[in-house]
Design an enzyme around this catalytic site. Structure first.
Site, PDB file in Angstrom:
ATOM      1  N   SER A 177       0.931  -1.285  -0.317  1.00  0.00           N
ATOM      2  CA  SER A 177      -0.209  -0.102   0.008  1.00  0.00           C
ATOM      3  C   SER A 177       0.655   1.458  -0.237  1.00  0.00           C
ATOM      4  O   SER A 177       1.630   1.682   0.931  1.00  0.00           O
ATOM      5  CB  SER A 177      -0.366   0.001   1.435  1.00  0.00           C
ATOM      6  OG  SER A 177      -1.119   1.036   1.474  1.00  0.00           O
TER       7      SER A 177
ATOM      8  N   HIS B 287      -1.292  -0.877  -4.264  1.00  0.00           N
ATOM      9  CA  HIS B 287      -2.437  -1.107  -3.636  1.00  0.00           C
ATOM     10  C   HIS B 287      -2.847   0.344  -3.391  1.00  0.00           C
ATOM     11  O   HIS B 287      -1.639   0.714  -2.712  1.00  0.00           O
ATOM     12  CB  HIS B 287      -2.646  -2.244  -2.723  1.00  0.00           C
ATOM     13  CG  HIS B 287      -3.778  -1.948  -1.629  1.00  0.00           C
ATOM     14  ND1 HIS B 287      -5.009  -2.445  -1.991  1.00  0.00           N
ATOM     15  CD2 HIS B 287      -3.960  -1.010  -0.811  1.00  0.00           C
ATOM     16  CE1 HIS B 287      -5.765  -2.288  -1.045  1.00  0.00           C
ATOM     17  NE2 HIS B 287      -5.271  -1.309  -0.237  1.00  0.00           N
TER      18      HIS B 287
ATOM     19  N   ASP C  56      -4.693   3.303  -1.845  1.00  0.00           N
ATOM     20  CA  ASP C  56      -6.118   3.618  -1.296  1.00  0.00           C
ATOM     21  C   ASP C  56      -6.363   4.982  -1.811  1.00  0.00           C
ATOM     22  O   ASP C  56      -5.747   6.209  -1.624  1.00  0.00           O
ATOM     23  CB  ASP C  56      -5.344   3.847   0.308  1.00  0.00           C
ATOM     24  CG  ASP C  56      -5.389   2.439   0.580  1.00  0.00           C
ATOM     25  OD1 ASP C  56      -6.100   1.604   0.870  1.00  0.00           O
ATOM     26  OD2 ASP C  56      -3.728   1.995   1.401  1.00  0.00           O
TER      27      ASP C  56
ATOM     28  N   MET D 154      -9.251   7.839  -0.825  1.00  0.00           N
ATOM     29  CA  MET D 154     -10.002   8.306   0.295  1.00  0.00           C
ATOM     30  C   MET D 154     -10.119  10.090   0.332  1.00  0.00           C
ATOM     31  O   MET D 154     -10.074  10.723  -0.657  1.00  0.00           O
ATOM     32  CB  MET D 154      -9.271   8.372   1.894  1.00  0.00           C
ATOM     33  CG  MET D 154      -8.323   7.224   2.366  1.00  0.00           C
ATOM     34  SD  MET D 154      -7.941   7.244   3.817  1.00  0.00           S
ATOM     35  CE  MET D 154      -7.178   5.550   3.702  1.00  0.00           C
TER      36      MET D 154
ATOM     37  N   HIS E 217      -8.480   0.782  -3.751  1.00  0.00           N
ATOM     38  CA  HIS E 217      -9.318   0.335  -2.891  1.00  0.00           C
ATOM     39  C   HIS E 217     -10.337   2.190  -2.286  1.00  0.00           C
ATOM     40  O   HIS E 217      -9.540   3.152  -1.824  1.00  0.00           O
ATOM     41  CB  HIS E 217      -8.611   0.215  -1.387  1.00  0.00           C
ATOM     42  CG  HIS E 217      -9.348  -0.064  -0.595  1.00  0.00           C
ATOM     43  ND1 HIS E 217      -8.750   0.007   1.294  1.00  0.00           N
ATOM     44  CD2 HIS E 217     -10.773  -0.246  -0.204  1.00  0.00           C
ATOM     45  CE1 HIS E 217      -9.716   0.195   2.132  1.00  0.00           C
ATOM     46  NE2 HIS E 217     -10.573  -0.214   1.506  1.00  0.00           N
TER      47      HIS E 217
ATOM     48  N   MET F 208     -11.878   4.076  -0.901  1.00  0.00           N
ATOM     49  CA  MET F 208     -12.728   4.757   0.542  1.00  0.00           C
ATOM     50  C   MET F 208     -13.433   5.837   0.911  1.00  0.00           C
ATOM     51  O   MET F 208     -13.123   6.938   1.130  1.00  0.00           O
ATOM     52  CB  MET F 208     -11.805   4.303   1.537  1.00  0.00           C
ATOM     53  CG  MET F 208     -11.497   3.458   1.628  1.00  0.00           C
ATOM     54  SD  MET F 208      -9.944   3.341   3.371  1.00  0.00           S
ATOM     55  CE  MET F 208      -8.642   2.819   2.155  1.00  0.00           C
TER      56      MET F 208
ATOM     57  N   MET G 144     -10.929  -6.061   5.649  1.00  0.00           N
ATOM     58  CA  MET G 144     -10.450  -5.072   6.594  1.00  0.00           C
ATOM     59  C   MET G 144     -10.281  -5.356   7.337  1.00  0.00           C
ATOM     60  O   MET G 144     -10.896  -6.060   8.886  1.00  0.00           O
ATOM     61  CB  MET G 144     -11.287  -3.728   6.261  1.00  0.00           C
ATOM     62  CG  MET G 144     -11.303  -2.635   5.364  1.00  0.00           C
ATOM     63  SD  MET G 144      -9.607  -1.941   4.501  1.00  0.00           S
ATOM     64  CE  MET G 144      -8.750  -0.855   5.608  1.00  0.00           C
TER      65      MET G 144
ATOM     66  N   GLY H 137      -9.185   3.916   6.989  1.00  0.00           N
ATOM     67  CA  GLY H 137      -8.221   5.663   6.956  1.00  0.00           C
ATOM     68  C   GLY H 137      -7.273   5.782   7.206  1.00  0.00           C
ATOM     69  O   GLY H 137      -6.922   6.778   6.570  1.00  0.00           O
TER      70      GLY H 137
ATOM     71  N   ASP I 200      -6.533  -6.463   4.685  1.00  0.00           N
ATOM     72  CA  ASP I 200      -5.813  -4.832   4.820  1.00  0.00           C
ATOM     73  C   ASP I 200      -6.345  -4.480   5.648  1.00  0.00           C
ATOM     74  O   ASP I 200      -6.833  -4.141   6.369  1.00  0.00           O
ATOM     75  CB  ASP I 200      -6.677  -3.931   3.638  1.00  0.00           C
ATOM     76  CG  ASP I 200      -6.243  -2.969   3.537  1.00  0.00           C
ATOM     77  OD1 ASP I 200      -5.181  -2.547   3.919  1.00  0.00           O
ATOM     78  OD2 ASP I 200      -6.813  -1.985   2.355  1.00  0.00           O
ATOM     79  N   GLY I 201      -4.527  -3.796   6.153  1.00  0.00           N
ATOM     80  CA  GLY I 201      -4.722  -3.588   7.661  1.00  0.00           C
ATOM     81  C   GLY I 201      -3.666  -4.300   8.893  1.00  0.00           C
ATOM     82  O   GLY I 201      -4.638  -5.450   9.325  1.00  0.00           O
ATOM     83  N   GLY I 202      -3.045  -3.775   9.367  1.00  0.00           N
ATOM     84  CA  GLY I 202      -2.231  -4.847  10.558  1.00  0.00           C
ATOM     85  C   GLY I 202      -1.052  -5.317  10.479  1.00  0.00           C
ATOM     86  O   GLY I 202      -0.869  -6.073  11.234  1.00  0.00           O
TER      87      GLY I 202
HETATM   88  C1  DX5 Z   1      -6.118   1.110   5.593  1.00  0.00           C
HETATM   89  C2  DX5 Z   1      -6.269   1.200   4.008  1.00  0.00           C
HETATM   90  C3  DX5 Z   1      -4.766   0.238   4.142  1.00  0.00           C
HETATM   91  C4  DX5 Z   1      -3.457   0.932   4.684  1.00  0.00           C
HETATM   92  C5  DX5 Z   1      -2.382  -0.308   5.933  1.00  0.00           C
HETATM   93  O1  DX5 Z   1      -7.590   1.862   5.636  1.00  0.00           O
HETATM   94  O2  DX5 Z   1      -6.986   1.057   3.330  1.00  0.00           O
HETATM   95  O3  DX5 Z   1      -4.537  -0.257   2.947  1.00  0.00           O
HETATM   96  O4  DX5 Z   1      -2.359   1.115   3.935  1.00  0.00           O
HETATM   97  O5  DX5 Z   1      -1.929   0.124   6.024  1.00  0.00           O
HETATM   98  P1  DX5 Z   1      -1.219  -1.126   7.359  1.00  0.00           P
HETATM   99  O6  DX5 Z   1      -0.488  -1.680   6.218  1.00  0.00           O
HETATM  100  O7  DX5 Z   1       0.283   0.111   7.645  1.00  0.00           O
HETATM  101  O8  DX5 Z   1      -1.603  -0.995   8.536  1.00  0.00           O
HETATM  102 ZN    ZN Z   2      -6.385  -0.435   1.487  1.00  0.00          ZN
END
Ligand code: DX5
Ligand code: ZN
Length: 223
Positions: A6, A31, A33, A35, A64, A66, A135, A140, A173-175
């Site tokens: 990402s 990826h 993002d 927003m 993605h 959002m 997610m 965000g 996606d995330g963490g």
């Molecule tokens: C968060 C995004 C992710 C984000 C993940 O809303 O959709 O794609 O970049 O970042 P990490 O891998 O640091 O959690």
């Molecule tokens: Zn994402």
């Protein structure tokens, strides 16, 4: 397994270097993002920047969205070079129509669930999508902690996909990072988005290789 770094966690002033680094590391997708400051409490980039980035790499762009009312922008993002467009189920009441429009554009149609949305909500749309994204943080921001309940959701999504649409991809996606990549793969994810665990390290290319090796080595032994 696909790794989709990402760009959110990259240094935006050195974005060309960031893309070159993930290419060197063997990333499968980029990826991106998007927003809007409305669907999520953060703002990133729109079609113009994605069109410019498109010239830097041949890697597929996994976009993605959002954003609220994603149907208004599908054509712009597709024209900018998105290979896949993923919309939030929570972004509006007409997700089935929106994913059908994505397929009609010729892009891969993805549907994404926030942590509070159960996998059961996919039952009447699973055959209309090419990718499900779970997610594992509230969308965000990058750098948040993985929500452990996401593993159960991945297993449920994997079962639904296998039963009803086996060609559908399952992304998370995330963490995700070194400590849990094997677990998410074992839970059924085939496409792993990671931001800070790649761009928050001194050598993003080496981190991708290391993450892939960990997933292969440790993922195999897990239930
Ligand atoms: C968060 C995004 C992710 C984000 C993940 O809303 O959709 O794609 O970049 O970042 P990490 O891998 O640091 O959690
Ligand atoms: Zn994402």
């Amino acid at each position: 397994m696909r790794i989709a770094p990402s760009l959110l966690s990259a240094d935006f002033t050195k974005i060309a270097d960031a893309i070159a680094a993930i290419e060197r590391g063997g990333a499968d997708w980029v990826h991106v993002d998007v927003m809007d400051g409305h669907f999520v409490p953060n703002i990133t980039w729109g079609p113009k920047i994605i069109g410019d980035l498109r010239k830097l790499t041949k890697l597929p762009f996994d976009v993605h969205l959002m954003i609220s009312e994603p149907e208004r922008y599908l054509h712009d993002f597709w024209e900018a070079g998105a290979d896949g467009l993923t919309i939030h189920l929570e972004a509006g009441p007409h997700a089935q129509r929106t994913v059908t429009q994505i397929r009609q554009l010729g892009a891969r149609a993805g549907i994404v669930l926030c942590p509070a949305t159960p996998v059961a909500m996919l039952e009447d749309i699973i055959e209309d999508v090419d990718l499900v994204l779970i997610m594992s943080v509230n969308p965000g921001f990058g750098g948040q902690a993985f929500l452990p309940g996401s593993l159960k959701k991945l297993r449920e999504a994997r079962a639904l996909i296998n039963a009803r649409n086996p060609r559908c991809l399952l992304e998370v996606d995330g963490g995700v990072g070194k400590e849990n990549i094997a677990e998410v793969v074992a839970a059924g994810a085939d496409t792993i988005v990671m931001g800070s665990s790649i761009f928050g390290t001194p050598d993003p290319a080496a981190s991708i290789r290391e993450l892939r090796a960990l997933a292969a080595r440790d993922g195999a032994g897990l239930p």
